[in-house]
Design a protein around this motif. Structure first.
Motif, PDB file in Angstrom:
ATOM      1  N   LYS A   1      -4.605   7.970   1.212  1.00  0.00           N
ATOM      2  CA  LYS A   1      -3.322   8.545   1.647  1.00  0.00           C
ATOM      3  C   LYS A   1      -2.989   9.696   0.716  1.00  0.00           C
ATOM      4  O   LYS A   1      -2.773   9.508  -0.472  1.00  0.00           O
ATOM      5  CB  LYS A   1      -2.215   7.496   1.586  1.00  0.00           C
ATOM      6  CG  LYS A   1      -2.445   6.327   2.544  1.00  0.00           C
ATOM      7  CD  LYS A   1      -1.379   6.269   3.588  1.00  0.00           C
ATOM      8  CE  LYS A   1      -1.593   5.043   4.470  1.00  0.00           C
ATOM      9  NZ  LYS A   1      -0.532   4.854   5.432  1.00  0.00           N
ATOM     10  N   PHE A   2      -2.977  10.922   1.245  1.00  0.00           N
ATOM     11  CA  PHE A   2      -2.620  12.108   0.469  1.00  0.00           C
ATOM     12  C   PHE A   2      -1.112  12.286   0.602  1.00  0.00           C
ATOM     13  O   PHE A   2      -0.623  12.897   1.542  1.00  0.00           O
ATOM     14  CB  PHE A   2      -3.397  13.308   1.002  1.00  0.00           C
ATOM     15  CG  PHE A   2      -3.129  14.592   0.250  1.00  0.00           C
ATOM     16  CD1 PHE A   2      -2.869  14.580  -1.111  1.00  0.00           C
ATOM     17  CD2 PHE A   2      -3.166  15.815   0.896  1.00  0.00           C
ATOM     18  CE1 PHE A   2      -2.632  15.753  -1.807  1.00  0.00           C
ATOM     19  CE2 PHE A   2      -2.934  17.001   0.218  1.00  0.00           C
ATOM     20  CZ  PHE A   2      -2.663  16.962  -1.137  1.00  0.00           C
ATOM     21  N   THR A   3      -0.363  11.733  -0.368  1.00  0.00           N
ATOM     22  CA  THR A   3       1.094  11.657  -0.233  1.00  0.00           C
ATOM     23  C   THR A   3       1.820  12.580  -1.204  1.00  0.00           C
ATOM     24  O   THR A   3       2.991  12.358  -1.496  1.00  0.00           O
ATOM     25  CB  THR A   3       1.555  10.200  -0.468  1.00  0.00           C
ATOM     26  OG1 THR A   3       1.078   9.751  -1.747  1.00  0.00           O
ATOM     27  CG2 THR A   3       1.017   9.291   0.618  1.00  0.00           C
ATOM     28  N   VAL A   4       1.162  13.597  -1.709  1.00  0.00           N
ATOM     29  CA  VAL A   4       1.800  14.511  -2.667  1.00  0.00           C
ATOM     30  C   VAL A   4       2.883  15.332  -1.962  1.00  0.00           C
ATOM     31  O   VAL A   4       2.688  15.828  -0.853  1.00  0.00           O
ATOM     32  CB  VAL A   4       0.742  15.439  -3.285  1.00  0.00           C
ATOM     33  CG1 VAL A   4       1.386  16.418  -4.263  1.00  0.00           C
ATOM     34  CG2 VAL A   4      -0.321  14.612  -3.994  1.00  0.00           C
ATOM     35  N   ARG A   5       4.022  15.473  -2.616  1.00  0.00           N
ATOM     36  CA  ARG A   5       5.152  16.218  -2.048  1.00  0.00           C
ATOM     37  C   ARG A   5       4.803  17.697  -1.901  1.00  0.00           C
ATOM     38  O   ARG A   5       3.927  18.217  -2.585  1.00  0.00           O
ATOM     39  CB  ARG A   5       6.383  16.080  -2.936  1.00  0.00           C
ATOM     40  CG  ARG A   5       6.880  14.660  -3.152  1.00  0.00           C
ATOM     41  CD  ARG A   5       8.043  14.668  -4.123  1.00  0.00           C
ATOM     42  NE  ARG A   5       7.689  15.355  -5.357  1.00  0.00           N
ATOM     43  CZ  ARG A   5       8.573  15.795  -6.251  1.00  0.00           C
ATOM     44  NH1 ARG A   5       9.859  15.634  -6.030  1.00  0.00           N
ATOM     45  NH2 ARG A   5       8.175  16.407  -7.355  1.00  0.00           N
TER      46      ARG A   5
ATOM     47  N   LYS B   1      -5.786  17.736   4.851  1.00  0.00           N
ATOM     48  CA  LYS B   1      -7.102  17.323   5.330  1.00  0.00           C
ATOM     49  C   LYS B   1      -8.189  17.972   4.486  1.00  0.00           C
ATOM     50  O   LYS B   1      -8.014  19.075   3.982  1.00  0.00           O
ATOM     51  CB  LYS B   1      -7.296  17.722   6.797  1.00  0.00           C
ATOM     52  CG  LYS B   1      -6.292  17.076   7.746  1.00  0.00           C
ATOM     53  CD  LYS B   1      -6.502  17.557   9.176  1.00  0.00           C
ATOM     54  CE  LYS B   1      -5.463  16.950  10.122  1.00  0.00           C
ATOM     55  NZ  LYS B   1      -5.610  15.498  10.227  1.00  0.00           N
ATOM     56  N   PRO B   2      -9.344  17.298   4.327  1.00  0.00           N
ATOM     57  CA  PRO B   2     -10.443  17.898   3.567  1.00  0.00           C
ATOM     58  C   PRO B   2     -11.055  19.069   4.315  1.00  0.00           C
ATOM     59  O   PRO B   2     -11.005  19.138   5.542  1.00  0.00           O
ATOM     60  CB  PRO B   2     -11.434  16.744   3.414  1.00  0.00           C
ATOM     61  CG  PRO B   2     -11.150  15.842   4.569  1.00  0.00           C
ATOM     62  CD  PRO B   2      -9.673  15.939   4.821  1.00  0.00           C
ATOM     63  N   ALA B   3     -11.661  19.976   3.575  1.00  0.00           N
ATOM     64  CA  ALA B   3     -12.122  21.236   4.156  1.00  0.00           C
ATOM     65  C   ALA B   3     -13.333  21.073   5.049  1.00  0.00           C
ATOM     66  O   ALA B   3     -13.468  21.762   6.054  1.00  0.00           O
ATOM     67  CB  ALA B   3     -12.454  22.226   3.041  1.00  0.00           C
TER      68      ALA B   3
ATOM     69  N   SER C   1       0.820  -1.209   0.000  1.00  0.00           N
ATOM     70  CA  SER C   1       0.000   0.000   0.000  1.00  0.00           C
ATOM     71  C   SER C   1       0.855   1.261   0.000  1.00  0.00           C
ATOM     72  O   SER C   1       1.933   1.307   0.601  1.00  0.00           O
ATOM     73  CB  SER C   1      -0.932   0.006   1.217  1.00  0.00           C
ATOM     74  OG  SER C   1      -0.184   0.038   2.426  1.00  0.00           O
ATOM     75  N   SER C   2       0.375   2.291  -0.703  1.00  0.00           N
ATOM     76  CA  SER C   2       1.025   3.610  -0.760  1.00  0.00           C
ATOM     77  C   SER C   2       2.512   3.494  -1.076  1.00  0.00           C
ATOM     78  O   SER C   2       3.335   4.196  -0.496  1.00  0.00           O
ATOM     79  CB  SER C   2       0.823   4.356   0.563  1.00  0.00           C
ATOM     80  OG  SER C   2      -0.545   4.529   0.836  1.00  0.00           O
ATOM     81  N   GLY C   3       2.838   2.639  -2.003  1.00  0.00           N
ATOM     82  CA  GLY C   3       4.235   2.441  -2.371  1.00  0.00           C
ATOM     83  C   GLY C   3       4.605   3.051  -3.697  1.00  0.00           C
ATOM     84  O   GLY C   3       5.669   2.747  -4.237  1.00  0.00           O
TER      85      GLY C   3
ATOM     86  N   GLY D   1       2.519  13.918   7.122  1.00  0.00           N
ATOM     87  CA  GLY D   1       2.862  12.939   6.094  1.00  0.00           C
ATOM     88  C   GLY D   1       3.825  13.452   5.051  1.00  0.00           C
ATOM     89  O   GLY D   1       4.287  12.698   4.204  1.00  0.00           O
ATOM     90  N   ILE D   2       4.140  14.759   5.101  1.00  0.00           N
ATOM     91  CA  ILE D   2       5.077  15.328   4.120  1.00  0.00           C
ATOM     92  C   ILE D   2       6.505  15.184   4.639  1.00  0.00           C
ATOM     93  O   ILE D   2       6.833  15.647   5.726  1.00  0.00           O
ATOM     94  CB  ILE D   2       4.780  16.821   3.870  1.00  0.00           C
ATOM     95  CG1 ILE D   2       3.402  17.001   3.236  1.00  0.00           C
ATOM     96  CG2 ILE D   2       5.836  17.424   2.959  1.00  0.00           C
ATOM     97  CD1 ILE D   2       3.068  18.445   2.939  1.00  0.00           C
TER      98      ILE D   2
END
Length: 872
Positions: free
Chosen positions: A673-677, A781-783, A144-146, A815-816
Motif C-alpha cells: 500500500k503506497f499511502t504517502v501523503r 503505480k510502478p513505472a 493492515s495499513s494503519g 489512495g491520496i
C-alpha cells in the motif's frame, strides 16, 4: 520492482476467498466465545462509546453511535446470532474511515462476543496496543495499513482463538515472535510490507500447520533462508515471500505443498537450481513468480504437470536450456515472462485453437530459429516481445492477426526480409523492429492502423521513402534512423519528429534536414557522402589504433604494481578491499540494476554503507576511474547521496555510497500500500528535481545522471530524497555503459526514446527519466507495468488515458486523501510530467525550470523551499 504491484492486482480476488474461508468460523465461534453478560455499567453500547471517545473521527464516520440506538444498528457494526437464547457475535469493520488517536483496547475487549475487528487503512501512528491481547474472543484481527510501528508484541500469542491476523502495510520492525506458533488455529497470517528483520524461527512454521494464506513479502531486512518447515504446511494455498531478502536454495520440502495456488518468491537473493521434480505435485497452482533472483540451471520439465497454471514468471534469473515444451501447451496459461535469462533453443509452434496465451515476453535470452507462425493466430495474444535474442528468418505475414495484439517487439535479432503489410493489426499500438537485417520498403499500410502510436524500425537495411500515409497516425514515436531510406520526408513528420530519428539516411531530404534540397543531383550528394564516410573511417581506424596502443602501454605499465584490490576512500571510513570482497554475498544484496548488484555492508564501527558492485566488459584503467571518482566525490548537495569512496580491481569497480535507512523510492512505491501523503510526494519530487538541477547547471564540471530511476532515489528522514547512481558512464566507459543498459529491460521505461539513435547523451534524457518518476508519484503505480490489464510502461499507460473522458481521475492516485488545492497541484504536476516525457527532446523543460514549476506548487503550509544551492 513493478512485479509486486502486478502481483497485488492479480491476487486481489484471493482476499475475498480468504474472507469467505474465515466467515463461517466467525459465526460458529459466537456461542463458544461469548463473554459473561456485562454489568449494567458495562453495557456494550457504553463500552463501544468509550472506545469511540478515544478516537479522532474527523469525517464523522461513527456519528450514528449513540445510546438512543441499539448498537447492532450502528454503522460499521455487525451482529450475528441475535435470536432468542443465542449469544451475540459482534464484528467491527472500521477500515478506511480516516480514524486516528488512541485505541482504547481495554474497553473494546470487554465487549461481549467481539469476534472480528478491522482498523485497517487508518492513521493511528502508534505501536500495536498491547491491550488487544485481552480480546480473547477475537477470531479475526486486521490492523493492515494503519500506520502502526514498533515491534510485533509477543502478547498477541494470547489470542488463541484467532484464525486470521493481518498486520500488513505498516512499519512493524524486529523479529517475528516465535510465540505466534501457539496460534495453532491460524489460517491467515499477513505480515507483508513491514520492516521485519532477523531470521525466521523454524517453530513458527512447524506449528502453524493449518495456515492457508501466508504473506511475509516486502520485509527487506529479513536475513533468512527459506525455512524447510514451510514445506510441511500441507494446507498452504497462497504463499507470498517476495522482496524479503531470502537467500539460498528452494528446500526440497517445498515439493510437498500440493495445495498451493499461488507461489511468489520474486525479488529475493535465492540461488541454485530448482529441486528436481519442481511442479510435479502442484496440480492446483495458478501463479508462479520466481523473478528477480539468482536461480540457475535448466527449468524442470515437470512444470507441465501444473495443469491449472495461468501465470509463469521467471524473468531476471540465470536459467539455461530450453523452456520446457509442455509449458507452452498448458490449457489455461495466460502469461509467460522469461526475459533476462540464458534460455536457448527454439520457440515452439502453439495450438492456435486451445491456447489462451495473452503475453509472451522472452527478451534478452539466446533463443534461435524463426518466430513461430502460430503467434499471431492466437486470438487472445496481446503482447509478443522477444528482443535481444538470436531469432532469424523473416517476419510472419500473420504476426499480428490476433484481434487483441497490441505490442510487438522483436528488435535486436537477426531477422531478414521485408516488413509484412500487417493490414489486420487493428489494435496494434507498438511495433519495434530495430536492430535487424530487414530490407525493402516501409509498408504504406501501417498508416491505416487506427491506434498505432510507436514505430521503431531503426538500424535495418530498409529502402525507399517514408510513406506519406504515416501522417494519418497520431505518432508518439517514429524512428527510421540508420537505414537506406531516400526521398522527400513528409512535412508533418519533419515538424513533429526529433532530427535524430531520421539520422543515418543520407538520401532523405526536406526542410530542416542536412539534405534540404530534394531537387539537387543525387549523384553529387552520394559522392560527397562516400568521401566523408571513407575519411571518417580512416580517421577512426587511426584513432582506434593510437588509443589501443596507449591503453596497452598503460595497462602493461600498471599491472606489475597494482594490487588485486585498490580501495580509495574520500571519507574517514574503516574498510579494506579484502573486507569489501568478503561482504559480497547474497544475503547482503539490497538491489539489482543494469550495472550490477547493490550490497548493504556494515563497517567495523557499526556504520552502514551501500556498495554498487560493477563488473565491466570495458575493463577501465585505475587512473581513469580514479579521476572520475574524484570528481563525483566532490559533489555536495542535500539531495545527492555522498560518494564515500571506491574499490578497484581489474575489470571491476565498486562504488561506496552513504546508506539511507528508509530505502529507496521504488521500495516505497512497490509496497503493498503506497499511502504517502501528497505533500510528502511533492517534497520528494522537489528534492529530486533540485539534486538533478544541481548536477546539470551548478556542478563543475556538469554531470549527467543517465540512470535516474526510483530505485536510485534514496529517502532520508522526513522523505528527504538523495539521488544516487550518477556518473556510472564515466566509470565504465560509454560502450560498456550502453551495452549494460540495453541488456536490462526492467528499467527501459525510464530511458528517453532517442537514446538508441544518438551517440551523444544530453541533459534532456535525464529530464525524461525524472518525468517518469513524477508519473510514479502522481499515480502511485510502478513505472514498468502500472496495471495488470495494460502491459505497458507508465508513460504509455498515462497517455492512453489522458484524453479519455474522466481520464485524469483514472490517473491521479485514488489512495491520496487530498484537498481541492492539492488536487489542482496534482493536475499541474501531471501536466509537467507529460512535458518532461515528451518524445521530442526540445519540448522538454530544463531541470532548473522544473524546479521553479514545482516550488510554485508547494502549498503555503508546506516546508520552505530549499533551493538548489549546494550543501555547506
Amino acid at each position: 520492482m513493478a512485479t509486486a504491484a502486478v502481483a497485488g492486482a492479480t491476487y486481489l480476488p484471493l482476499f475475498s476467498a480468504v474472507l469467505l474461508l474465515i466467515s463461517p468460523l466467525i459465526a460458529a465461534s459466537s456461542s463458544a466465545r461469548a463473554a459473561a453478560l456485562p454489568t449494567v455499567a458495562e453495557q456494550p453500547q457504553e463500552l463501544l462509546l468509550t472506545f469511540k471517545a478515544s478516537l479522532k473521527d474527523s469525517s464523522g464516520a461513527l456519528s450514528t453511535w449513540s445510546t438512543s440506538t441499539p448498537y447492532c444498528n450502528w454503522s460499521h457494526v455487525t451482529c450475528t446470532g441475535a435470536g432468542a437464547g443465542d449469544a451475540v457475535s459482534v464484528a467491527l469493520s472500521l477500515q478506511g474511515l480516516g480514524l486516528s488517536g488512541d485505541i482504547s483496547a481495554a474497553s473494546l475487549c470487554r465487549v461481549p462476543g467481539l469476534v472480528a475487528l478491522s482498523l485497517a487503512s487508518n492513521g493511528f501512528n502508534q505501536t500495536v496496543p498491547l491491550q488487544l491481547s485481552r480480546c480473547t474472543s477475537l477470531v479475526s484481527l486486521n490492523l493492515s495499513s494503519g500506520a502502526f510501528w514498533g515491534p510485533l508484541p509477543d502478547q498477541l500469542a494470547m489470542l488463541t482463538s484467532l484464525t486470521s491476523l493481518d498486520l500488513s502495510g505498516n512499519d512493524i520492525e524486529g523479529q517475528v515472535p516465535p510465540g505466534l506458533a501457539t496460534l495453532q488455529g491460524l489460517q491467515v497470517l499477513n505480515l507483508g510490507g513491514n520492516r521485519l528483520s532477523g531470521v525466521l524461527h523454524p517453530a513458527l512454521f512447524r506449528n502453524l500447520t493449518r495456515l492457508h494464506f501466508l504473506d511475509l513479502s516486502k520485509n527487506q531486512f529479513l536475513e533468512s533462508e527459506l525455512p524447510p518447515e514451510l514445506g510441511e504446511m500441507g494446507s498452504l494455498r497462497w504463499l507470498f515471500l517476495q522482496g524479503s531478502g531470502f537467500s539460498g536454495a528452494i528446500p526440497q520440502t517445498f515439493l510437498q505443498l500440493e495445495q498451493l495456488e499461488v507461489l511468489d518468491l520474486s525479488m529475493n537473493s535465492l540461488t541454485g537450481a530448482l529441486p528436481i521434480g519442481f511442479g510435479l505435485k502442484f496440480q492446483k497452482l495458478l501463479a508462479l513468480d520466481l523473478s528477480q533472483n539468482g536461480f540457475s540451471g535448466p527449468f524442470p520439465k515437470e512444470i507441465d504437470k501444473c495443469v491449472m497454471l495461468q501465470r509463469f514468471q521467471v524473468q531476471g534469473n540465470e536459467f539455461t536450456g530450453d523452456l520446457p515444451a509442455g509449458l507452452w501447451s498448458l490449457p489455461d496459461l495466460r502469461v509467460i515472462r522469461a526475459e533476462n535469462n540464458l534460455f536457448s533453443g527454439r520457440l515452439p509452434e502453439l495450438s492456435t485453437v486451445l491456447s489462451r496465451l495473452e503475453q509472451v515476453q522472452v527478451d534478452n535470452n539466446s533463443f534461435s530459429g524463426g518466430i513461430p507462425q502460430s503467434i499471431g493466430l492466437i486470438r487472445t495474444m496481446y503482447r509478443f516481445s522477444a528482443s535481444l535474442n538470436q531469432l532469424n528468418g523473416s517476419l510472419p505475414d500473420n504476426l499480428c492477426d490476433s484481434p487483441a495484439m497490441g505490442i510487438i517487439n522483436v528488435s535486436h535479432n537477426s531477422l531478414s526480409g521485408p516488413i509484412p503489410e500487417f493490414k489486420n493489426c487493428k489494435r496494434l499500438v507498438s511495433l519495434y523492429l530495430s536492430g535487424n537485417g530487414l530490407t525493402g520498403p516501409i509498408p504504406a499500410s501501417l498508416g491505416g492502423l487506427p491506434v498505432l502510436t510507436y514505430i521503431d524500425v531503426s538500424s535495418n537495411g530498409l529502402t525507399g521513402g517514408i510513406p506519406v500515409e504515416l501522417q494519418n497516425l497520431k505518432l508518439a514515436l517514429l524512428n527510421v534512423s540508420y537505414n537506406k531510406l531516400a526521398g522527400r520526408v513528409p512535412l508533418s513528420l519533419i515538424s513533429g519528429l526529433p532530427a535524430v530519428f531520421l539520422e543515418g539516411n543520407p538520401g532523405l531530404c526536406g526542410p530542416g534536414l542536412p539534405n534540404d534540397d530534394c531537387d539537387a543531383p543525387l549523384r553529387k550528394r552520394q559522392g560527397l557522402a562516400l568521401a566523408a564516410t571513407v575519411a571518417s573511417f580512416v580517421t577512426g581506424v587511426m584513432l582506434l589504433a593510437l588509443g589501443a596502443f596507449a591503453v596497452c602501454r598503460r595497462l602493461h605499465g600498471s599491472s606489475s604494481s597494482s594490487s588485486p584490490w585498490k580501495p580509495v576512500l574520500f571519507y574517514p571510513i574503516k574498510l579494506t578491499g579484502e573486507e569489501l570482497l568478503a561482504s559480497f554475498h547474497d544475503k547482503n544484496v539490497i538491489g539489482r540494476g543494469a550495472f550490477g548488484r547493490v550490497y548493504l555492508i556494515e563497517l567495523q564501527d557499526g556504520q552502514n554503507v551501500a556498495v554498487k558492485r560493477m563488473v565491466s566488459s570495458g575493463k577501465p584503467a585505475f587512473r581513469a576511474v580514479n579521476n572520475v571518482m574524484k570528481v563525483l566525490a566532490k559533489i555536495r548537495h542535500r539531495n545527492i547521496a555522498k560518494v564515500l569512496g571506491f574499490c578497484y580491481s581489474e575489470g571491476e569497480v565498486s562504488i561506496i555510497y552513504e546508506y539511507m535507512q528508509m530505502g529507496s523510492l521504488q521500495d516505497l512505491i512497490c509496497a503493498p500500500k503506497f499511502t504517502v501523503r501528497w505533500n510528502d510526494r511533492l517534497r520528494i519530487a522537489i528534492g529530486v528535481a533540485q539534486g538533478l538541477a544541481y548536477l546539470h547547471h551548478d556542478c563543475i564540471p556538469r554531470v549527467l545522471h543517465r540512470d535516474l530511476k526510483s530505485s536510485n532515489v534514496l529517502l532520508a528522514d522526513g522523505f528527504e530524497p538523495r539521488i544516487t547512481g550518477f556518473g556510472i558512464d564515466g566509470v565504465i566507459g560509454e560502450k560498456a555503459y550502453r551495452s549494460s543498459l540495453a541488456s536490462d529491460l526492467n528499467y527501459s521505461c525510464y530511458i528517453a526514446p532517442e537514446l538508441s539513435c544518438t551517440k551523444k547523451p544530453t541533459h534532456l534524457m535525464d529530464v525524461y527519466s525524472f518525468g517518469v518518476i513524477l508519473l510514479e508519484l502522481i499515480t502511485g503505480k510502478p513505472a514498468e507495468q502500472p496495471a495488470l490489464d495494460d502491459s505497458v510502461d507508465i508513460v504509455r499507460w498515462v497517455r492512453r488515458r489522458i484524453n479519455v473522458t474522466d481520464g485524469t481521475a483514472q490517473i491521479l492516485d485514488p489512495g491520496i486523501s487530498r484537498t481541492a488545492e492539492q488536487g489542482m497541484q496534482m493536475q499541474a504536476t501531471l501536466e509537467l510530467a507529460l512535458r518532461c516525457t515528451s518524445v521530442m527532446p526540445d519540448q522538454r523543460p530544463a531541470m532548473d525550470e522544473v524546479v521553479r514549476s514545482l516550488q510554485l506548487l508547494r502549498s503555503p503550509q508546506g516546508p520552505p523551499s530549499t533551493g538548489i544551492a549546494p550543501e555547506p
